[in-house]
Design a protein around this motif. Structure first.
Motif, PDB file in Angstrom:
ATOM      1  N   LYS A  66     -27.385 -15.518  17.828  1.00  0.00           N
ATOM      2  CA  LYS A  66     -28.113 -14.255  18.031  1.00  0.00           C
ATOM      3  C   LYS A  66     -27.859 -13.433  19.371  1.00  0.00           C
ATOM      4  O   LYS A  66     -27.315 -14.303  20.240  1.00  0.00           O
ATOM      5  CB  LYS A  66     -29.660 -14.621  18.128  1.00  0.00           C
ATOM      6  N   GLY A  67     -28.435 -12.344  19.509  1.00  0.00           N
ATOM      7  CA  GLY A  67     -28.307 -11.613  20.832  1.00  0.00           C
ATOM      8  C   GLY A  67     -26.910 -10.943  20.997  1.00  0.00           C
ATOM      9  O   GLY A  67     -26.175 -10.956  20.064  1.00  0.00           O
ATOM     10  N   PRO A  68     -26.842 -10.495  22.242  1.00  0.00           N
ATOM     11  CA  PRO A  68     -25.678  -9.748  22.586  1.00  0.00           C
ATOM     12  C   PRO A  68     -24.225 -10.652  22.519  1.00  0.00           C
ATOM     13  O   PRO A  68     -23.200 -10.094  22.273  1.00  0.00           O
ATOM     14  CB  PRO A  68     -25.927  -9.243  24.012  1.00  0.00           C
ATOM     15  N   PHE A  69     -24.421 -12.079  22.477  1.00  0.00           N
ATOM     16  CA  PHE A  69     -23.353 -12.630  22.631  1.00  0.00           C
ATOM     17  C   PHE A  69     -23.201 -13.462  21.283  1.00  0.00           C
ATOM     18  O   PHE A  69     -22.524 -14.569  21.158  1.00  0.00           O
ATOM     19  CB  PHE A  69     -23.538 -13.751  23.539  1.00  0.00           C
ATOM     20  N   ALA A  70     -23.705 -12.809  20.072  1.00  0.00           N
ATOM     21  CA  ALA A  70     -23.733 -13.650  19.008  1.00  0.00           C
ATOM     22  C   ALA A  70     -21.972 -13.676  18.423  1.00  0.00           C
ATOM     23  O   ALA A  70     -21.232 -12.821  18.749  1.00  0.00           O
ATOM     24  CB  ALA A  70     -24.527 -12.651  17.664  1.00  0.00           C
ATOM     25  N   GLN A 104     -30.896 -20.650  19.035  1.00  0.00           N
ATOM     26  CA  GLN A 104     -30.044 -19.535  19.003  1.00  0.00           C
ATOM     27  C   GLN A 104     -28.431 -20.024  19.010  1.00  0.00           C
ATOM     28  O   GLN A 104     -27.407 -19.402  19.086  1.00  0.00           O
ATOM     29  CB  GLN A 104     -30.067 -18.658  20.255  1.00  0.00           C
TER      30      GLN A 104
END
Length: 108
Positions: A66-70, A104
């Protein structure tokens, strides 16, 4: 066969052996997001039984989910008591330390 909650037969599903109850918010059954179902299926064995989550340890290779570094690959550096996980990621030619929640991450 698709499940049609509008037809009202969902009450009989709740009384089926092996089913505790359908997911609902209020009085009507609610659809479960496909992403959640997919993630649960990834944690099942060949017979469909849900396996316990794998415990992470320093040195494990993981993918951020998840998130910007998925989809980035990282290495677990440290796990804090609050289940915050410090990972090392390769970014722009150097290693960067990032804190993320254990939920995550997926082991690879």
């Amino acid at each position: 066969m698709a499940f049609d909650a509008a037809r009202g037969f969902w009450r009989t599903v709740n009384s089926t052996y092996g089913i505790t109850r359908l997911v609902s918010f209020g009085k009507e059954p609610t659809a479960v997001p496909l992403d959640l179902v997919s993630q649960l299926m990834l944690r099942c064995d060949a017979k469909g039984k849900l396996l316990p989550p794998k415990l992470l340890k320093p040195g494990d290779q993981v993918t951020l989910t998840k998130g910007p570094f998925a989809n980035f690959v990282a290495e677990v550096e440290k796990i804090a008591p609050d289940r915050r996980v410090w990972v090392l990621m390769e970014l722009m030619g150097g290693q960067t330390r990032v804190a993320v929640g254990a939920d995550q991450l997926r082991s690879i």
